[in-house]
Design an enzyme around this catalytic site. Structure first.
Site, PDB file in Angstrom:
ATOM      1  N   ASP A 139      -7.553  32.302 -25.300  1.00  0.00           N
ATOM      2  CA  ASP A 139      -7.994  32.002 -26.807  1.00  0.00           C
ATOM      3  C   ASP A 139      -9.102  30.807 -26.672  1.00  0.00           C
ATOM      4  O   ASP A 139      -9.486  30.252 -27.553  1.00  0.00           O
ATOM      5  CB  ASP A 139      -6.914  31.421 -27.696  1.00  0.00           C
ATOM      6  CG  ASP A 139      -6.016  30.337 -27.337  1.00  0.00           C
ATOM      7  OD1 ASP A 139      -5.269  29.728 -28.186  1.00  0.00           O
ATOM      8  OD2 ASP A 139      -6.075  30.012 -26.012  1.00  0.00           O
ATOM      9  N   GLU A 140      -9.398  30.381 -25.552  1.00  0.00           N
ATOM     10  CA  GLU A 140     -10.498  29.605 -25.492  1.00  0.00           C
ATOM     11  C   GLU A 140     -11.448  30.062 -24.372  1.00  0.00           C
ATOM     12  O   GLU A 140     -11.287  30.474 -23.259  1.00  0.00           O
ATOM     13  CB  GLU A 140      -9.927  28.213 -24.629  1.00  0.00           C
ATOM     14  CG  GLU A 140      -8.865  27.376 -25.743  1.00  0.00           C
ATOM     15  CD  GLU A 140      -8.252  26.237 -24.838  1.00  0.00           C
ATOM     16  OE1 GLU A 140      -7.109  26.037 -24.670  1.00  0.00           O
ATOM     17  OE2 GLU A 140      -9.148  25.409 -24.477  1.00  0.00           O
TER      18      GLU A 140
END
Lengths: 425, 84
Positions: A139-140
């Site tokens: 998610d990054e």
């Protein structure tokens, strides 16, 4: 200072954003004093990613306190929605703790295929902006937009464009940090959640970064924060002012890195994921549904873990020279035992044999809550050819099993007859 | 969501509104369900085969997960979440 933009997004001007301040003087953060154009790095951090995906997929969950996790007595919260966080539910809490914080908490089991595919779609969006995309986690991601900014694009406009695309494509929100390096960009994205957009310039470091607690820095976890606290270092400003020689003595080369990072300096490039090197190790661990004291059941779990590790190693074309078996007791005491192979190994049954021998040689004072296996000292597989017929036959059998499992799904074919029902978490 | 794995009949449209594939209705246990929209779509794998997943809503707002196995070309109802 307003700047006329040649943004390609209808001539936006640079808008004042949090952190974009005038010079504060005296500080020397940013690129370590090296001459050269300043980089522009974006850090995109999806907000409450797993929970947000589940709420997007199922409207009945929107606006409700939600935790992605098993919900069973051994489960922990993978991610909590913002509604659940308002009740004090945090990642890593056990299901019981989370329910005590929020009695109306809804548990949704994790669906990693869903999150992985969503990540793939996000990366496609990032790559519309720049090919230099480094996936830091599911998610990054870091994006290097230096060339775009040099060509006249406005970083904030690029970031807004990314947020709009993500919102339109998958319905999710993210926080984006903009800075001259990765460490500052990641700090910046943390400053405004959810749906944030923060730019931190080098001259902003003393005002914005130095008051932050040390554990705001990626790379400083709870244990290191306690160690720093004992040294009288509570903030990043105090860390930046701490004698680097003493940090080096205490923490080795890592102490030097932390000093640099706390000063807002970081030379690490954004490495596109496809250019990243091979993994350092390959491992799997499992928290068991119940604490297991029976040696036979422990062996079954190690067999399954060995298959998983071996499969991944072979799929990556790697073999390892060292195996670690990890044990965790119900009181969370955790330890590992290591063994080295004479030749690098990627065969699941060989991994299992060594893991089983480690288990046999390890006296356990209690049933175990978790077992893990990790293969390390990896190198490309197949460097050492073998002439032994048995080894050649074994290799052919393993490759045939891999083809079946590739075709029909994991564990369609596996070593051993016994399963792991009732203990595999 | 109640987990299921029932084979169902599905009517779907290819290429509408820029989407490659969108379920429009399905029939389950003899009853038709008209779908108002898809809320999410993602892909996974079953061995080498792709499996496409769709979260969809019916006219009452109930949420369903439909899957389409690209190799067998079978649709399944993987889950149901009724509005409460």
């Amino acid at each position: 200072m307003a700047e006329t933009a040649r943004s390609g997004f209808a001539g936006e001007r640079t808008a004042p954003v949090a952190g974009a301040a005038g010079s504060s003087g005296g500080a020397n953060p940013s690129g370590g004093g090296r001459a050269g154009p300043e980089r522009t790095i974006l850090h995109c951090d999806m907000n409450a990613f797993f929970a947000s995906v589940e709420q997007e997929a199922n409207p009945a969950l929107r606006g409700r306190p939600l935790a992605v996790g098993g919900g069973g007595p051994r489960s922990v919260v993978c991610t909590a929605s913002y509604e659940a966080r308002a009740w004090g539910v945090k990642t890593g809490m056990t299901a019981g703790q989370a329910r005590r914080q929020c009695p109306d908490l809804i548990f949704v089991p994790p669906d990693f295929e869903k999150y992985t595919d969503t990540c793939r779609r996000l990366v496609e969006i990032y790559r519309e902006v720049t090919p230099c995309v480094e996936c830091f986690s599911v998610d990054e991601a870091f994006l290097d937009a230096t060339a775009l900014v040099a060509a006249g694009h406005v970083p904030e406009a690029l970031a807004r464009r990314i947020k709009e695309r993500i919102r339109g494509e998958v319905g999710l929100r993210c926080s984006i940090g903009i800075a001259p390096n990765k460490i500052l960009a990641k700090l910046a994205s943390d400053l405004q959640k959810p749906d944030g957009l923060v730019r931190v310039r080098p001259e902003d470091v003393p005002r914005i970064v130095w008051p932050l607690p040390v554990n705001a820095l990626c790379g400083i976890g709870p244990r290191l924060a306690v160690a720093f606290s004992r040294m009288g270092v509570e903030t990043l400003g105090q860390l930046a002012a701490f004698p680097v020689g003493l940090l080096r003595e205490r923490f080795g080369i890592y102490g030097e890195y932390l000093h640099e990072w706390s000063a807002g300096r970081d030379r690490a490039p954004v490495i596109p994921s496809e250019e990243a090197g091979p993994p350092v190790s390959i491992g799997h661990s499992v928290t068991l549904e119940r604490d297991v004291g029976e040696r036979e059941r422990q062996v079954q779990v190690l067999l399954r873990l060995s298959e998983m590790v071996g499969r991944r190693a072979r799929a990556a074309g790697l073999a390892g020279r060292t195996l670690a078996v990890t044990f965790r007791y119900p009181d969370f005491e955790t330890f590992s035992r290591h063994r080295s192979f004479g030749d690098p190994v990627d065969d699941s049954s060989l991994i299992f044999e060594v893991a089983r021998s480690v288990l046999a040689a390890t006296p356990l004072r209690a049933p175990v809550r978790l077992l893990g296996i990790r293969l390390s000292k990896l190198e490309p597989a197949g460097r050492q050819a073998t002439l032994f017929p048995e080894a050649v036959r074994r290799r052919a059998l393993v490759q045939a099993m891999d083809r079946v499992n590739d075709r029909y799904g994991e564990f369609s074919l596996r070593w051993g007859a016994a399963g792991t029902e009732g203990v595999w978490g | 969501m109640t987990e299921l794995n029932d084979v169902v009949q599905v009517g779907a449209v290819f290429g509408r509104d820029g989407k490659k594939l969108q379920p429009v209705w399905f029939a389950w246990r003899g009853r038709p369900y008209r779908l108002t929209r898809a809320t999410y779509a993602w892909s996974g794998r079953d061995g080498q085969a792709r499996v496409h997943h769709f979260s969809v809503l019916d006219e009452q707002g109930n949420c369903y997960e439909l899957t389409y196995h690209a190799e067998t070309m079978v649709w399944r109802l993987a889950g149901v979440q009724e509005v409460t």
